[in-house]
Design a protein around this motif. Structure first.
Motif, PDB file in Angstrom:
ATOM      1  N   UNK A  64       0.826  -1.196   0.000  1.00 45.92           N
ATOM      2  CA  UNK A  64       0.000   0.000   0.000  1.00 45.92           C
ATOM      3  C   UNK A  64       0.866   1.254   0.000  1.00 45.92           C
ATOM      4  N   UNK A  65       1.985   1.210   0.704  1.00 43.61           N
ATOM      5  CA  UNK A  65       2.836   2.382   0.837  1.00 43.61           C
ATOM      6  C   UNK A  65       4.037   2.308  -0.101  1.00 43.61           C
ATOM      7  N   UNK A  66       4.333   3.437  -0.724  1.00 46.51           N
ATOM      8  CA  UNK A  66       5.500   3.584  -1.575  1.00 46.51           C
ATOM      9  C   UNK A  66       6.389   4.670  -0.973  1.00 46.51           C
ATOM     10  N   UNK A  67       7.689   4.565  -1.211  1.00 50.50           N
ATOM     11  CA  UNK A  67       8.630   5.563  -0.717  1.00 50.50           C
ATOM     12  C   UNK A  67       9.335   6.223  -1.887  1.00 50.50           C
ATOM     13  N   UNK A  68       9.336   7.538  -1.882  1.00 51.00           N
ATOM     14  CA  UNK A  68      10.047   8.319  -2.890  1.00 51.00           C
ATOM     15  C   UNK A  68      11.388   8.753  -2.311  1.00 51.00           C
ATOM     16  N   UNK A  69      12.453   8.570  -3.082  1.00 52.63           N
ATOM     17  CA  UNK A  69      13.794   8.998  -2.685  1.00 52.63           C
ATOM     18  C   UNK A  69      14.232  10.080  -3.664  1.00 52.63           C
ATOM     19  N   UNK A  70      14.385  11.310  -3.175  1.00 51.88           N
ATOM     20  CA  UNK A  70      14.685  12.452  -4.034  1.00 51.88           C
ATOM     21  C   UNK A  70      15.983  13.127  -3.582  1.00 51.88           C
ATOM     22  N   UNK A  71      16.843  13.449  -4.544  1.00 54.57           N
ATOM     23  CA  UNK A  71      18.068  14.188  -4.244  1.00 54.57           C
ATOM     24  C   UNK A  71      17.715  15.667  -4.102  1.00 54.57           C
ATOM     25  N   UNK A  72      18.063  16.258  -2.971  1.00 59.15           N
ATOM     26  CA  UNK A  72      17.717  17.649  -2.680  1.00 59.15           C
ATOM     27  C   UNK A  72      18.996  18.455  -2.475  1.00 59.15           C
ATOM     28  N   UNK A  73      19.222  19.450  -3.346  1.00 56.65           N
ATOM     29  CA  UNK A  73      20.349  20.371  -3.183  1.00 56.65           C
ATOM     30  C   UNK A  73      21.673  19.879  -3.722  1.00 56.65           C
ATOM     31  N   UNK A  74      21.822  18.587  -3.903  1.00 60.38           N
ATOM     32  CA  UNK A  74      23.084  18.024  -4.402  1.00 60.38           C
ATOM     33  C   UNK A  74      22.827  16.611  -4.907  1.00 60.38           C
ATOM     34  N   UNK A  75      23.793  16.086  -5.672  1.00 56.38           N
ATOM     35  CA  UNK A  75      23.658  14.704  -6.126  1.00 56.38           C
ATOM     36  C   UNK A  75      23.674  13.778  -4.911  1.00 56.38           C
ATOM     37  N   UNK A  76      23.008  12.662  -5.053  1.00 51.38           N
ATOM     38  CA  UNK A  76      22.934  11.731  -3.932  1.00 51.38           C
ATOM     39  C   UNK A  76      22.810  10.293  -4.398  1.00 51.38           C
ATOM     40  N   UNK A  77      23.270   9.387  -3.564  1.00 54.69           N
ATOM     41  CA  UNK A  77      23.245   7.967  -3.891  1.00 54.69           C
ATOM     42  C   UNK A  77      22.168   7.262  -3.086  1.00 54.69           C
ATOM     43  N   UNK A  78      21.474   6.333  -3.736  1.00 52.30           N
ATOM     44  CA  UNK A  78      20.515   5.478  -3.051  1.00 52.30           C
ATOM     45  C   UNK A  78      20.685   4.076  -3.617  1.00 52.30           C
ATOM     46  N   UNK A  79      20.570   3.066  -2.777  1.00 56.44           N
ATOM     47  CA  UNK A  79      20.860   1.693  -3.202  1.00 56.44           C
ATOM     48  C   UNK A  79      19.786   0.741  -2.709  1.00 56.44           C
TER      49      UNK A  79
END
Length: 252
Positions: A64-79
């Motif tokens: 039911x729940x989804x998570x958004x991962x957004x880079x804010x202000x600078x590049x960012x890594x997510x894995x």
């Protein structure tokens, strides 16, 4: 956005997001992320769909729940890492390329990707955890990364070419492939054949991804390490209920 998949047995998908770029995943999939990544958990996907989109996603075996991962202000890594030994497969999704994936096959995706129910059929008590057989539909516009367990076999089916597969080994296939669930022919084959009661029939044209380690089979193998009484009751209920329930369904 840059992406790379590292590792062989337990691969991990690493994404480098530019400022304001974002990806989505089901809740609980994150492995690690950089300091500039902002998390937002909600019921809606970036591709839209609202409340009814969330209901369709749950009906397809998703969360039911989804998570958004957004880079804010600078590049960012997510894995994101796989949960069991297997492979991570990227697919391009657009109006002409949609995909059906097994119920636990969605790892993450870019913006405008939508998840919904692609196929749902009850297969009798005790089969696939009592939940029947479910496929998720991946549509929209962008890139989706799929998680397939075990080794990966890719088959390109010609128009009209058929492939019969144990349902648990169906990892994903293109939307152009026709899919249906059929029974194994013959009562003796159903009860004593050891290959299950049902087969998935896939008919081309289109690409099919097969996985060699279905979660249901892995769980069955792990039962021998469970407390004996619990394992015995679970196995008996699943096998007997599944066979009897499915045969009675066919008689109706």
């Amino acid at each position: 956005m840059q992406s790379r998949i590292t590792g062989t047995t337990m691969p991990v998908l690493e994404l480098l997001l530019e400022p304001n770029e974002a990806v989505i995943s089901e809740a609980g999939e994150l492995s690690w992320m950089g300091n500039s990544i902002q998390m937002t958990t909600h019921t809606q996907m970036m591709g839209g769909g609202g409340f009814f989109g969330a209901i369709r996603r749950v009906a397809g075996g998703g969360s039911l729940f989804m998570t958004e991962y957004r880079a804010v202000g600078a590049t960012g890594e997510v894995a994101f890492a796989t949960r069991v030994p297997g492979h991570i497969v990227p697919v391009e999704v657009n109006g002409g390329h949609q995909y059906m994936i097994h119920r636990h096959g969605f790892l993450c995706a870019t913006a405008q990707i939508e998840l919904g129910v692609g196929f749902q059929q009850s297969l009798g008590a005790g089969i696939f955890g009592g939940d029947g057989f479910l496929l998720q539909k991946v549509s929209g516009q962008g890139v989706a990364w799929l998680e397939l367990s075990g080794e990966l076999i890719v088959r390109d089916l010609a128009p009209g070419e058929m492939l019969r597969v144990h349902p648990g080994h169906v990892g994903a296939f293109q939307g152009t492939v026709s899919f249906q669930i059929t029974r194994v022919p013959g009562i003796k084959n159903m009860i004593f054949g050891g290959d299950g009661i049902f087969l998935a029939l896939l008919t081309g044209p289109g690409r099919v991804w097969l996985q060699t380690l279905p979660i249901s089979k892995l769980a069955h193998q792990l039962m021998q390490y469970m407390p004996k009484e619990q394992a015995r009751q679970t196995t008996e209920a699943g096998v007997v209920g599944g066979i009897v329930g499915s045969i009675l369904d066919g008689i109706k």
